[in-house]
Design an enzyme around this catalytic site. Structure first.
Site, PDB file in Angstrom:
ATOM      1  N   GLY A   1       0.736  -0.990   0.068  1.00 32.75           N
ATOM      2  CA  GLY A   1       0.062  -0.059  -0.172  1.00 32.75           C
ATOM      3  C   GLY A   1       0.811   1.239  -0.167  1.00 32.75           C
ATOM      4  CB  CYS A   2       0.222   4.590   1.564  1.00 24.46           C
ATOM      5  SG  CYS A   2       0.851   6.139   1.801  1.00 24.46           S
ATOM      6  CG  PHE A   3       6.119   5.232  -0.711  1.00 26.62           C
ATOM      7  CD1 PHE A   3       5.149   6.314  -0.406  1.00 26.62           C
ATOM      8  CD2 PHE A   3       6.231   5.155  -1.900  1.00 26.62           C
ATOM      9  CE1 PHE A   3       5.214   7.714  -1.148  1.00 26.62           C
ATOM     10  CE2 PHE A   3       6.318   6.258  -2.794  1.00 26.62           C
ATOM     11  CZ  PHE A   3       5.712   7.521  -2.365  1.00 26.62           C
ATOM     12  CD1 TRP A   4       4.564   8.846   2.139  1.00 31.58           C
ATOM     13  CD2 TRP A   4       2.066   9.542   2.238  1.00 31.58           C
ATOM     14  NE1 TRP A   4       4.150   9.972   1.336  1.00 31.58           N
ATOM     15  CE2 TRP A   4       3.152  10.314   1.209  1.00 31.58           C
ATOM     16  CE3 TRP A   4       0.957   9.561   2.411  1.00 31.58           C
ATOM     17  CZ2 TRP A   4       2.303  11.209   0.360  1.00 31.58           C
ATOM     18  CZ3 TRP A   4       0.573  10.508   1.791  1.00 31.58           C
ATOM     19  CH2 TRP A   4       1.034  11.512   0.841  1.00 31.58           C
ATOM     20  CB  CYS A   5       1.499   3.017   5.712  1.00 32.05           C
ATOM     21  SG  CYS A   5      -0.021   3.880   5.505  1.00 32.05           S
TER      22      CYS A   5
END
Length: 187
Positions: free
Chosen positions: A18-22
């Site tokens: 999913g989102c790489f920020w997470c």
């Protein structure tokens, strides 16, 4: 030569969930992790931009490249954290993030990593750790392209943003609850 003089051996893990920020925010909090870089991998376009990846035509996944010390944390331990903080049963999506760029994938940098990942997925399937089948793909790592600078350390710089509060923060909390002994020690 004392233990403090011994060179640190590092390995690289590349994970997409999913989102790489997470993923970046969680793995920056893991003891034994030296660095985490958000970026793109698994596609066919050289030097992709965030916009290109979001449009879905490059084949890349948002991913993180994790440099870690295997004497402090094993690759299997990193994968166990990875599986706990995202949904490995959802094809090309994590929550409201939909598209192949948000797929669940492990990009192995060695034969040992490849076998460790496949063995863990088999074990999780046999023990029915999830209500559905695990769809996480395991493939050999290709070129990793670091994301644009504004994506790096995103959560630390934007923790008050609604997306960070509602999507990233719960994953960090889940990690901290389930893997308290794996948290980075202050100092």
């Amino acid at each position: 030569m004392t233990d403090n003089d011994m060179p640190v051996s590092r390995e690289i893990a590349i994970l997409a969930g999913g989102c790489f920020w997470c993923l970046e925010a969680v793995f920056k909090d893991v003891e034994g992790v030296a660095s985490v870089t958000s970026g793109y991998t698994g596609g066919r376009t050289d030097s992709p931009t965030y916009q290109q990846v979001c449009e879905g035509g490059t084949g890349h996944a948002e991913a993180v490249q994790i440099a870690f010390d295997p004497a402090e944390i094993s690759y299997k331990d990193l994968l166990e954290i990875f599986f706990a903080i995202h949904d490995p049963t959802s094809v090309n999506r994590q929550g409201n993030d939909i598209g192949t760029q948000y797929r669940s994938a492990i990009f192995a940098t060695s034969d040992e990593q490849l076998h460790t990942a496949l063995d863990l997925i088999e074990y999780l399937g046999e023990t029915r750790a999830y209500p559905g089948a695990i769809v996480t793909k395991v493939e050999r790592a290709g070129r990793f392209w670091p994301a644009e600078a504004y994506h790096h350390n995103y959560y630390a710089r934007n923790a008050d943003q609604p997306y960070c509060q509602y999507v990233v923060a719960p994953k960090i909390s889940k990690f901290r609850e389930k893997f308290a002994s794996r948290r980075r020690r202050p100092g």
